[in-house]
Design a protein around this motif. Structure first.
Motif, PDB file in Angstrom:
ATOM      1  N   GLU A 168       1.218  -1.131  -0.045  1.00 40.37           N
ATOM      2  CA  GLU A 168       0.338  -0.244   0.231  1.00 40.37           C
ATOM      3  C   GLU A 168       0.525   1.067   0.087  1.00 40.37           C
ATOM      4  OE1 GLU A 168      -3.045   2.288  -0.218  1.00 40.37           O
ATOM      5  OE2 GLU A 168      -2.677   0.307  -0.442  1.00 40.37           O
ATOM      6  N   GLY A 169       1.693   1.004   0.881  1.00 39.80           N
ATOM      7  CA  GLY A 169       2.895   2.701   0.433  1.00 39.80           C
ATOM      8  C   GLY A 169       3.414   2.759  -0.984  1.00 39.80           C
ATOM      9  N   SER A 175       2.328   7.364  -2.417  1.00 44.25           N
ATOM     10  CA  SER A 175       3.344   6.861  -2.700  1.00 44.25           C
ATOM     11  C   SER A 175       3.925   7.832  -3.207  1.00 44.25           C
ATOM     12  CB  SER A 175       4.015   5.420  -3.046  1.00 44.25           C
ATOM     13  OG  SER A 175       2.563   5.233  -4.505  1.00 44.25           O
ATOM     14  N   THR A 180      10.265   6.655   1.033  1.00 41.45           N
ATOM     15  CA  THR A 180       9.438   5.666   0.924  1.00 41.45           C
ATOM     16  C   THR A 180       9.809   4.092   1.478  1.00 41.45           C
ATOM     17  OG1 THR A 180       8.135   7.292  -0.235  1.00 41.45           O
ATOM     18  CG2 THR A 180       7.848   4.240   0.410  1.00 41.45           C
ATOM     19  N   LEU A 184       9.199   2.876   5.634  1.00 44.42           N
ATOM     20  CA  LEU A 184       8.061   1.418   5.515  1.00 44.42           C
ATOM     21  C   LEU A 184       8.574   0.675   6.177  1.00 44.42           C
ATOM     22  CD1 LEU A 184       6.604   1.403   2.621  1.00 44.42           C
ATOM     23  CD2 LEU A 184       5.282   1.810   4.317  1.00 44.42           C
TER      24      LEU A 184
END
Length: 207
Positions: A168-169, A175, A180, A184
């Motif tokens: 999802e991230g 995103s 990221t 995460l």
């Protein structure tokens, strides 16, 4: 002499097979699994469609082969990152970050493998890949629990939740930030029960 010719033939066949799968991978990276069709793949590989059919009797066979190759590469990369880590908790951090970094590097392909729309056969192959990811990550979670680095928890459930968060991230509408993968990985470690200061150190170490 005949033996040498046979070796050359085998090498040529293997190279052609790899070229077809590489062309399929390129199309999936650009437009999703739905773009993996015999004729476009043949065009991308620079060969006749009939040649592709000799290797893969149907589109489903080609997609299955593509998913299998990608799955093998991704699992190998995760294992390699974990194996290079000095301990079970750092191995877990390295495995999560390796998965996240590679998915971010090829975002569209990761989406095609893990979240994009697909026909029934492709969906089954991709689901099997997700199960492989869960099983792999659960192995490192169990090892960290056994070493006393994580609280007791259902490793399979935790692994599935972490993978879902990473997907999802990396692939969701929010995103896109360059940090990221690190963010995460940090989130996943916190969710699994690692205190913040140590989690941050593990993320840096995994880099």
């Amino acid at each position: 002499m005949a033996y040498r010719r046979t070796e050359r033939v085998i090498a040529r066949l293997a190279a052609r097979h790899e070229a077809i799968v590489a062309a399929a991978r390129a199309l999936a990276s650009e437009s999703g699994m739905g773009a993996v069709q015999i004729v476009p793949v043949a065009e991308r590989a620079g060969i006749a469609a009939g040649t592709v059919y000799r290797y893969f009797p149907s589109k489903d066979d080609l997609v299955a082969a593509l998913v299998a190759v990608i799955a093998e590469q991704e699992i190998a990369a995760i294992r390699g990152a974990a194996a290079a880590a000095p301990g079970p908790l750092s191995a877990l951090a390295a495995a999560i970050k390796a998965f996240a970094v590679r998915a971010l590097r090829e975002r569209r392909l990761a989406f095609a493998m893990l979240a994009g729309a697909a026909e029934a056969d492709a969906a089954a192959d991709r689901l099997a890949f997700r199960h492989q990811l869960v099983a792999e990550l659960a192995t490192y979670i169990r090892a960290a629990i056994a070493a006393g680095h994580l609280p007791e928890q259902d490793a399979e459930f935790a692994a599935a939740a972490v993978i879902g968060a990473v997907i999802e991230g990396l692939l969701g509408p929010l995103s896109g930030a360059s940090e990221t993968a690190e963010a995460l990985t940090l989130f996943a470690l916190r969710a699994l029960g690692v205190v913040d200061a140590r989690a941050r150190g593990l993320v840096v170490q995994a880099g």
